[in-house]
Design a protein around this motif. Structure first.
Motif, PDB file in Angstrom:
ATOM      1  N   THR A   1       4.656  17.446 -12.253  1.00 15.07           N
ATOM      2  CA  THR A   1       4.481  18.838 -11.836  1.00 15.07           C
ATOM      3  C   THR A   1       5.687  19.671 -12.261  1.00 15.07           C
ATOM      4  OG1 THR A   1       3.167  18.122  -9.955  1.00 15.07           O
ATOM      5  CG2 THR A   1       4.055  20.349  -9.865  1.00 15.07           C
ATOM      6  N   HIS A   2       6.872  19.114 -12.040  1.00 12.66           N
ATOM      7  CA  HIS A   2       8.071  19.859 -12.437  1.00 12.66           C
ATOM      8  C   HIS A   2       8.119  20.080 -13.948  1.00 12.66           C
ATOM      9  CE1 HIS A   2      10.434  20.614  -8.847  1.00 12.66           C
ATOM     10  NE2 HIS A   2       9.962  19.484  -8.361  1.00 12.66           N
TER      11      HIS A   2
ATOM     12  N   GLY B   1       0.829  -1.214   0.000  1.00 12.07           N
ATOM     13  CA  GLY B   1       0.000   0.000   0.000  1.00 12.07           C
ATOM     14  C   GLY B   1       0.850   1.245   0.000  1.00 12.07           C
ATOM     15  N   THR B   2       1.836   1.283   0.871  1.00 10.93           N
ATOM     16  CA  THR B   2       2.686   2.463   0.980  1.00 10.93           C
ATOM     17  C   THR B   2       3.450   2.706  -0.312  1.00 10.93           C
ATOM     18  OG1 THR B   2       2.916   2.025   3.324  1.00 10.93           O
ATOM     19  CG2 THR B   2       4.507   3.524   2.352  1.00 10.93           C
TER      20      THR B   2
ATOM     21  N   TRP C   1      -3.837  16.752 -10.131  1.00  7.54           N
ATOM     22  CA  TRP C   1      -3.891  16.770  -8.671  1.00  7.54           C
ATOM     23  C   TRP C   1      -5.321  16.901  -8.147  1.00  7.54           C
ATOM     24  CZ3 TRP C   1      -0.107  14.877  -6.053  1.00  7.54           C
ATOM     25  CH2 TRP C   1       1.218  15.045  -6.456  1.00  7.54           C
TER      26      TRP C   1
ATOM     27  N   LEU D   1       3.699  11.956 -10.040  1.00  4.29           N
ATOM     28  CA  LEU D   1       3.003  13.236 -10.222  1.00  4.29           C
ATOM     29  C   LEU D   1       3.900  14.412  -9.856  1.00  4.29           C
ATOM     30  CD1 LEU D   1      -0.620  12.443  -9.028  1.00  4.29           C
ATOM     31  CD2 LEU D   1       0.205  12.831 -11.337  1.00  4.29           C
ATOM     32  N   THR D   2       4.800  14.195  -8.912  1.00  2.00           N
ATOM     33  CA  THR D   2       5.757  15.248  -8.566  1.00  2.00           C
ATOM     34  C   THR D   2       6.635  15.555  -9.781  1.00  2.00           C
ATOM     35  OG1 THR D   2       5.799  14.618  -6.253  1.00  2.00           O
ATOM     36  CG2 THR D   2       7.686  15.845  -7.061  1.00  2.00           C
TER      37      THR D   2
ATOM     38  N   PRO E   1      -0.364  20.957 -12.051  1.00  2.00           N
ATOM     39  CA  PRO E   1      -1.217  20.333 -13.069  1.00  2.00           C
ATOM     40  C   PRO E   1      -2.590  19.900 -12.531  1.00  2.00           C
ATOM     41  CG  PRO E   1       0.985  19.410 -13.153  1.00  2.00           C
ATOM     42  CD  PRO E   1       0.942  20.294 -11.955  1.00  2.00           C
TER      43      PRO E   1
ATOM     44  N   ALA F   1      -0.800   1.142   7.177  1.00  2.50           N
ATOM     45  CA  ALA F   1      -0.877   0.914   5.731  1.00  2.50           C
ATOM     46  C   ALA F   1      -1.891   1.881   5.122  1.00  2.50           C
ATOM     47  CB  ALA F   1      -1.278  -0.526   5.443  1.00  2.50           C
TER      48      ALA F   1
ATOM     49  N   PHE G   1       4.675  23.818  -3.006  1.00  5.06           N
ATOM     50  CA  PHE G   1       4.653  22.369  -3.273  1.00  5.06           C
ATOM     51  C   PHE G   1       5.460  21.623  -2.208  1.00  5.06           C
ATOM     52  CE2 PHE G   1       5.899  18.441  -5.334  1.00  5.06           C
ATOM     53  CZ  PHE G   1       4.729  18.056  -5.973  1.00  5.06           C
TER      54      PHE G   1
ATOM     55  N   LEU H   1      -0.689   5.633   5.192  1.00  3.10           N
ATOM     56  CA  LEU H   1       0.287   6.032   4.186  1.00  3.10           C
ATOM     57  C   LEU H   1      -0.277   5.904   2.781  1.00  3.10           C
ATOM     58  CD1 LEU H   1       3.634   4.774   5.713  1.00  3.10           C
ATOM     59  CD2 LEU H   1       2.743   7.088   5.572  1.00  3.10           C
ATOM     60  N   PHE H   2      -1.070   4.869   2.536  1.00  6.91           N
ATOM     61  CA  PHE H   2      -1.660   4.699   1.200  1.00  6.91           C
ATOM     62  C   PHE H   2      -2.487   5.930   0.831  1.00  6.91           C
ATOM     63  CE2 PHE H   2      -5.184   3.250  -1.539  1.00  6.91           C
ATOM     64  CZ  PHE H   2      -4.436   2.889  -2.646  1.00  6.91           C
TER      65      PHE H   2
ATOM     66  N   LEU I   1      -0.085   9.754   1.435  1.00  5.39           N
ATOM     67  CA  LEU I   1       0.981  10.187   0.526  1.00  5.39           C
ATOM     68  C   LEU I   1       0.388  10.877  -0.695  1.00  5.39           C
ATOM     69  CD1 LEU I   1       3.405   7.102   0.741  1.00  5.39           C
ATOM     70  CD2 LEU I   1       3.897   9.434   1.467  1.00  5.39           C
ATOM     71  N   ALA I   2      -0.412  10.143  -1.466  1.00  7.02           N
ATOM     72  CA  ALA I   2      -1.013  10.760  -2.653  1.00  7.02           C
ATOM     73  C   ALA I   2      -2.038  11.823  -2.249  1.00  7.02           C
ATOM     74  CB  ALA I   2      -1.656   9.695  -3.536  1.00  7.02           C
TER      75      ALA I   2
ATOM     76  N   SER J   1       1.249   4.048  -3.274  1.00 10.39           N
ATOM     77  CA  SER J   1       0.918   5.457  -3.148  1.00 10.39           C
ATOM     78  C   SER J   1       2.154   6.328  -3.363  1.00 10.39           C
ATOM     79  CB  SER J   1       0.318   5.716  -1.764  1.00 10.39           C
ATOM     80  OG  SER J   1      -0.284   6.968  -1.709  1.00 10.39           O
ATOM     81  N   LEU J   2       3.291   5.855  -2.871  1.00  7.84           N
ATOM     82  CA  LEU J   2       4.529   6.622  -3.010  1.00  7.84           C
ATOM     83  C   LEU J   2       4.913   6.767  -4.473  1.00  7.84           C
ATOM     84  CD1 LEU J   2       6.788   8.005  -1.393  1.00  7.84           C
ATOM     85  CD2 LEU J   2       8.066   5.864  -1.514  1.00  7.84           C
TER      86      LEU J   2
ATOM     87  N   LEU K   1       2.961   6.632  -7.127  1.00  3.46           N
ATOM     88  CA  LEU K   1       2.027   7.570  -7.764  1.00  3.46           C
ATOM     89  C   LEU K   1       2.394   9.011  -7.402  1.00  3.46           C
ATOM     90  CD1 LEU K   1      -0.610   8.129  -9.322  1.00  3.46           C
ATOM     91  CD2 LEU K   1      -1.833   7.875  -7.162  1.00  3.46           C
ATOM     92  N   PHE K   2       2.676   9.228  -6.136  1.00  4.27           N
ATOM     93  CA  PHE K   2       2.994  10.569  -5.648  1.00  4.27           C
ATOM     94  C   PHE K   2       4.259  11.112  -6.314  1.00  4.27           C
ATOM     95  CE2 PHE K   2       4.870  13.296  -2.207  1.00  4.27           C
ATOM     96  CZ  PHE K   2       3.963  14.330  -2.336  1.00  4.27           C
ATOM     97  N   LEU K   3       5.290  10.274  -6.403  1.00  3.70           N
ATOM     98  CA  LEU K   3       6.542  10.742  -6.993  1.00  3.70           C
ATOM     99  C   LEU K   3       6.398  10.954  -8.500  1.00  3.70           C
ATOM    100  CD1 LEU K   3       9.182   8.708  -4.947  1.00  3.70           C
ATOM    101  CD2 LEU K   3       8.500  11.107  -4.695  1.00  3.70           C
TER     102      LEU K   3
END
Ligand code: HEM
Ligand code: HEM
Ligand code: FE2
Lengths: 231, 466
Positions: A28-29, A13-14, B271, A24-25, B268, B248, B202, B251-252, B255-256, A17-18, A20-22
């Motif tokens: 963004t840049h 799970g972590t 988001w 999109l980061t 963008p 779990a 950001f 963080l799931f 984070l996003a 999500s991480l 996906l987050f990175l």
């Protein structure tokens, strides 16, 4: 679920999500330069950001909606009151807000720093952020639109639209409906200046107009004639 | 203090009773962390009262020029973060020996580190008074002091890490240490100067959001799991399983979920979708935590050994749900956030969430550890419970008053399109209500602080807790 599986659930799970987050980061840049007009992000704009931080503007105001909720959001301040408006407020807040129930401190901003702040706020006013804040949409959209719309009008009406209608309204058109309004405007208490006193009295009855020193002599004349005809 | 002295002088292995109370001598470093944290909390609230006055009344220009609102507001929030972190560190030093079943690696480091953080905090606060700040809300501490913060954090992590490394390794310790390392790493993203304001915000949220909705949640889950086991005596395996599932989910989603701060900053459009969906799910782990806590209570054979700690633990679970879960959810979807963003709605949520989740969590630990550190086994619980209700209800009142002000602001300013100050004029009354409840918050915290420091051992028969 066994404890081992619970732990796996935690890891998967972590990580999902991480990732996906990175991703999109990174995206963004890639896009931020276009969205924020980075080509216009000059050294003076950066200098303005430094002043903004040094003088703690963000500790009373929000910008892009973040910061402190004590004073108006500054994202579109440039669109609302223009360069001269910002400079007047920043250089002598104690005069501008003399009658307001909430004060802004005089932060000993120099002329140069005020110019830098204006550059910074002009840059922020053009950030493409899906038209936030809602109450300022009327100012940002208008910039080009008003100029276009003014084409078929008399010079006085065009100038009035261009310079005055972000605060004032006339005949149901403009900043607020129906009547001359300064609802959003900073409450300036400067006595009518020599410039404005040349205008017909009804245009200055609120005495709360942000000074527009960017008006040319012709424009001022035209606006005066235009307003005089309205009565 | 008298009793603290006795326990101290005795050290470990003194009497059977004391040994059971505080099994490891090095746990006592937590004592001063807690006392300092409580004192700073009182200071934070006093400054908060001044903020409410600045909102509710007109402050003359002559005062505003020397004591601007922003300066005191920076003190209010920095004191909050400082005392919460000191509380977490004290809590960590208290629970790590019991979990790892060994003394803390170095007691001197623990004290040096406390002194260092307090010194940095005092320097920063005095600096704010002279306008010496980085000028970025919540991250005002100037860069040179930032480096000292990092150094202090490294000392802390080293000390705790070595203790865990040399001792028994439990799931709770793993989660706690993971959360603390994550917390320290994130701080670094808030330090540089960013030319582009959009990029600045950001990464600002990498610290602020990923702290409160990421790293701190891990620390919370670990500390609560520890307290649950100690107070209810439930099976460790079950608690650990829930610990994994909850973190779990935290963080799931968290984070996003950071994306709920990237809607209107010039980032963008993606988001709006990712932030909206993931942050809406952030309520799930919080609900899981509440269910978990109540489930523990109902488990067969569970006898709640400590009524006060249990009241605070339940309060934390529910406060977390109300302040972060419900209040957070209320304005997290872009369709709503477009109108509420950066208004008093945000401030309302900030207070309820920080108090409900993190202030109460710290108090749970204070009520578990401080009486034991003072050598008190049983005490009359009524004053402690009174303190709980006074401060919790007062914070709720303050949050609701700010919330009403926020809804007014949203309507008048954002929907009707009227000016900021026009809206503020209509909100004045509610800031007076905020001030009113603020006084009761101070009262509740003073009652709790005083009772934590002075509660006396009750005679066996007079004691209320079995
Ligand atoms: C214990 C956990 C939490 C704490 C301590 C907390 C605290 C805060 C604070 C202090 C802010 C304001 C930051 C600023 O702009 O200065 C904020 C903003 C926000 N929080 Fe939380 N929060 C928590 C959990 C959540 C959760 C779970 C959600 C959503 C489900 C949420 C949704 C939001 C949103 C949408 C904003 C932005 C408000 C705006 O646009 O102005 N929060 N939070
Ligand atoms: C006497 C009690 C208190 C009063 C009157 C008070 C008042 C205020 C005021 C007026 C602000 C400024 C809001 C703004 O304009 O940005 C503020 C900010 C804040 N306070 Fe308090 N406060 C009190 C207690 C607390 C407590 C107990 C906590 C948490 C445990 C807390 C946490 C915060 C936070 C997190 C912010 C920043 C909010 C944001 O950025 O959205 N305060 N407080
Ligand atoms: Fe968040």
């Amino acid at each position: 679920m066994s404890n081992r599986n619970a732990f796996l659930f935690f890891l998967v799970g972590t990580l999902a999500s991480l990732v996906l987050f990175l991703a999109l980061t990174w995206d963004t840049h890639q896009q931020v330069d276009a969205l924020t007009n980075a080509d216009k992000l000059s050294d003076q704009v950066v200098a303005g950001k430094h002043v903004f931080e040094k003088k703690n503007c963000n500790e009373c105001h929000t910008i892009l909606g973040f910061g402190v909720y004590y004073a108006p959001d500054l994202t579109r301040a440039y669109a609302r009151i223009g360069a001269e408006g910002i400079k007047t407020v920043v250089l002598q807040p104690e005069v501008v807000f003399k009658d307001s129930f909430r004060k802004m401190p005089n932060l000993d901003v120099t002329e140069q720093e005020a110019d830098d702040l204006v550059a910074f706020l002009e840059w922020t006013s053009n950030i493409d952020n899906h038209d936030w804040p809602p109450q300022d949409k009327k100012f940002t959209k208008s910039a080009d639109q008003r100029r276009l719309e003014g084409a078929g009008l008399s010079p006085g009406a065009a100038a009035f639209k261009e310079y005055c209608m972000s605060c004032h309204s006339i005949g149901g058109e403009g900043a607020a409906s129906g009547r001359p309004s300064t609802r959003w405007a900073p409450s300036t208490t400067r006595p009518p200046s020599r410039r404005t006193s040349q205008l017909p009295p009804q245009s200055i009855r609120t005495r709360r107009c942000p000074p527009r020193t960017d008006l040319t002599e012709q424009d001022r004349q035209a606006i005066g004639e235009f307003l005089a005809k309205q009565n | 203090m008298q009793q603290t002295a006795t326990v101290r002088a005795g050290g470990i292995g003194m009497g059977v009773r004391d040994e059971k109370l505080v099994p490891y001598a090095s746990q006592r470093v937590a004592y001063w962390y807690f006392v300092v944290a409580l004192a700073l909390f009182v200071l934070q609230i006093v400054v908060g009262l001044w903020l409410a006055i600045s909102y509710a009344f007109t402050i003359p220009q002559s005062i505003v020029d020397v004591l601007p609102f922003g300066m005191t507001r920076a003190m209010h929030t920095n004191l909050l973060v400082l005392w919460l972190l000191l509380g977490f560190m004290g809590g960590t030093y208290y629970l790590v020996p019991e979990e790892a079943e060994r003394e803390i690696y170095s007691v001197p480091i623990a004290y040096i580190q406390l002194v260092a953080f307090v010194a940095i905090g005092v320097a920063a606060l005095i600096g704010f008074g002279f306008g010496y700040t980085q000028g970025r809300p919540l991250l005002e501490i100037p860069t040179p002091l930032d480096f000292l913060v990092v150094a202090g954090a490294l000392l802390f992590l080293f000390n705790v890490g070595m203790t865990v490394l040399k001792g028994k390794k439990t799931a709770i310790l793993g989660m706690l240490l993971g959360g603390l390392v994550f917390l320290a790493l994130l701080y670094i993203f808030g330090m540089p100067f960013y030319r582009n304001l959009t990029i600045d915000w950001f990464y600002w949220w990498w610290v602020v959001h990923l702290w409160v909705e990421g790293a701190w949640e891990l620390v919370t889950a670990a500390i609560l799991a520890f307290v649950l086991i100690k107070v209810t005596g439930v099976n460790r395996k079950v608690v650990e399983k829930y610990l994994y599932i909850e973190t779990a989910l935290f963080l799931f989603t968290g984070l996003a979920g950071t994306g709920h701060h990237y809607y209107w900053i010039g980032a963008p459009r993606t988001w709006l979708y990712v932030g909206g969906i993931f942050s809406a799910m952030e309520v799930l782990p919080i609900v899981a935590m509440v269910i978990d806590t109540f489930r523990t209570q109902r488990e067969k054979g569970v006898v709640i050994k400590d009524k006060v700690v249990w009241t605070f633990a339940l309060g934390t679970a529910i406060g977390h749900l109300v302040g972060a879960g419900i209040w957070g959810f209320a304005h997290t979807l872009p369709q709503v956030n477009y109108y509420t963003h950066g208004s008093q709605v945000t401030a309302s949520h900030g207070h309820l969430a920080f108090f409900g989740a993190y202030a109460l969590l710290n108090f749970t630990m204070f009520w578990y550890a401080l009486p034991r550190l003072r050598g008190v086994v049983k005490f009359k619980s009524s004053t402690a419970i009174l303190g709980f209700w006074v401060m919790s209800l007062a914070v709720l009142g303050l949050g609701v008053a700010m919330g009403v002000a926020g809804v007014l602001q949203t309507y008048i300013e954002r929907i009707m399109g009227q000016g900021f100050m026009t809206a503020q004029a209509q909100m004045q009354f509610w800031f007076k209500v905020v001030l009113f409840f603020g006084v009761f918050i101070l009262l509740g915290v003073l009652i709790s602080f005083w009772h934590l420091m002075t509660a006396r051992q009750a005679a066996e028969d007079a004691a209320e807790t079995p």
